[in-house]
Design a protein around this motif. Structure first.
Motif: not given
Length: 433
Positions: A212-218, A249-254, A268-270, A276-279
């Motif tokens: 709950e109340r968690v934002i994920t990365m697509p 430095g952490d890896f975020v899975p899909r 506004d989750e988007s 949060v910048v990913l590369d």
């Protein structure tokens, strides 16, 4: 039929679905050369079409001021054809060398993934198609014909456009090849192919479960930067408090979680995701620990790689580790709690503590250094200097690693003295009289 013999089973026809899958597999397996070949055929077809247009409309649809004189056009097209053939040969040679390097450094099973890269195949096909097109076009330029019938204007104009496209594709190909041959690029290439196969072969039965109340990365990737000020402002306007679930430095899975908020108001989750910048790999910008990580990698490879044991390179890497830790030990490290202008806690991040930097810089080096006396002597000199200049509350992690290093070398029965050069400036080697 003889007694006791059994009737052979009739061979069942193979399901059409299997034939379809087999055909698809053969197409995917043998398509490494098909895309370039189709591009070459397309270049020949385009040349025939443009020459037909010139034959129907006349050779003077574009003025010679734009295309050039017949002699100039012949020179340009013949030079371009020769250059494109040379370029295609060089590109294929470089690709072969890159594949060999990747096989040696990573895995021989990565070859097909590299050769099946569609963007590379399209670039190779464009270069070869441009060569063939210029060869066909230059043969139709006649210096001895009457004025107005010397230059097939549409054909030459398309040749110029193909040359421009090839130049742009070359720049893009160099960038793409350089990115693809990096460690992160090769891993991403294989990982993307695997992800495509998972999505194709295994249907999704249920959506990912998040708290709950968690934002994920697509999308997946490594966190390379956080917009701390932007996150604080978003939390302030929502009357909320954010907690980062990942560090730089952490890896975020899909579909992996990155942030938890405590309020009930919609966000506004988007917009938060954009902060949060990913590369595909870590970066020095905003991630000092990554610089330590790379120096440690160099040190470990120089010590542990056999037969290329290279203590001099390891000592040089430790020089820079020593220098960086000496600067860091006297500086204030960022805190994990971030407040707004009114002093209200709005954001909690995950930050590396001093003991974390010490662990990254020295734990693995201390472990592998026991087999190299020059490296041990250099590390002792670094520890002695750091313990002397560090504030008292930051000395215990350094003292612990020094004691661990000394205990390991004593087990080997090798007496060690601090030495800034590894072997060359220790007290047992210098003239002191």
């Amino acid at each position: 039929m003889p007694a006791g013999a059994t009737r052979p089973e009739a061979r069942r026809p193979e399901p059409s679905g299997n034939r379809q899958h087999e055909s698809e597999y053969r197409w995917r397996a043998n398509s490494l050369w098909i895309v370039p070949l189709l591009c070459i055929a397309g270049g020949a077809i385009v040349a025939v079409i443009t020459l037909s247009i010139d034959g129907a409309l006349g050779y003077d649809r574009l003025p010679s001021d734009v295309l050039g004189t017949p002699t100039a056009v012949q020179t340009i097209l013949s030079t371009a054809a020769s250059a494109m053939l040379t370029l295609t040969t060089i590109v294929l040679t470089v690709l072969t060398l890159g594949v060999q390097l990747a096989m040696q450094q990573f895995s021989p099973r990565i070859v097909r993934a590299l050769l099946a890269d569609r963007r590379s195949q399209l670039a190779h096909g464009l270069f070869a198609a441009t060569f063939l097109y210029c060869m066909i076009a230059v043969a139709k330029v006649d210096e001895s014909a009457q004025p107005g019938d010397q230059v097939p204007s549409v054909t030459v104009a398309v040749a110029y456009l193909l040359l421009l496209a090839s130049l742009i594709a070359l720049v893009g190909y160099v960038h793409h090849a350089g990115q693809s041959l990096r460690v992160a690029g090769l891993i991403d290439l294989v990982g993307d192919n695997l992800q495509e196969e998972i999505e194709r072969a295994f249907p999704l039965t249920s959506p990912p479960v998040t708290g709950e109340r968690v934002i994920t990365m697509p999308e997946s990737g490594v966190v390379v930067m956080l917009d701390v000020d932007g996150l604080i402002d978003r939390a302030r306007r929502a009357g909320d408090r954010f907690e980062m679930l990942v560090a730089v430095g952490d890896f975020v899975p899909r579909c992996g979680p990155v942030l938890r908020h405590s309020g009930d108001r919609p966000l506004d989750e988007s917009a938060i995701r954009r902060m949060v910048v990913l590369d595909n790999e870590r970066s020095h910008v905003g991630d000092a620990a990554y610089g330590f990580r790379k120096l440690v990698d160099i040190t470990e490879r120089s010590i542990a790689s056999s037969p290329q044991h290279d203590p001099a390179t390891a000592v040089q890497a430790i020089d820079r580790l020593h220098d960086a830790m000496r600067q860091l030990c006297l500086r204030e490290l960022p805190g994990s709690q971030h407040h707004d202008a009114a002093g209200v806690l709005r954001l909690v991040t995950r930050e590396l503590a001093w003991r974390g930097y010490v662990a990254i810089a020295f734990d693995e080096v201390v472990l592998v250094a026991r087999s190299s006396p020059p490296v041990v002597r250099r590390l002792l000199a670094a520890f002695d200097d750091l313990i002397e200049v560090a504030p008292p509350d930051r000395r215990p992690p350094l003292e612990e690693r020094r004691a661990r290093l000394v205990a390991g070398t004593e087990e080997e029965g090798i007496p060690m003295l601090p030495d800034l050069q590894g072997i060359g400036s220790g007290r047992d080697l210098l003239e002191t009289d």
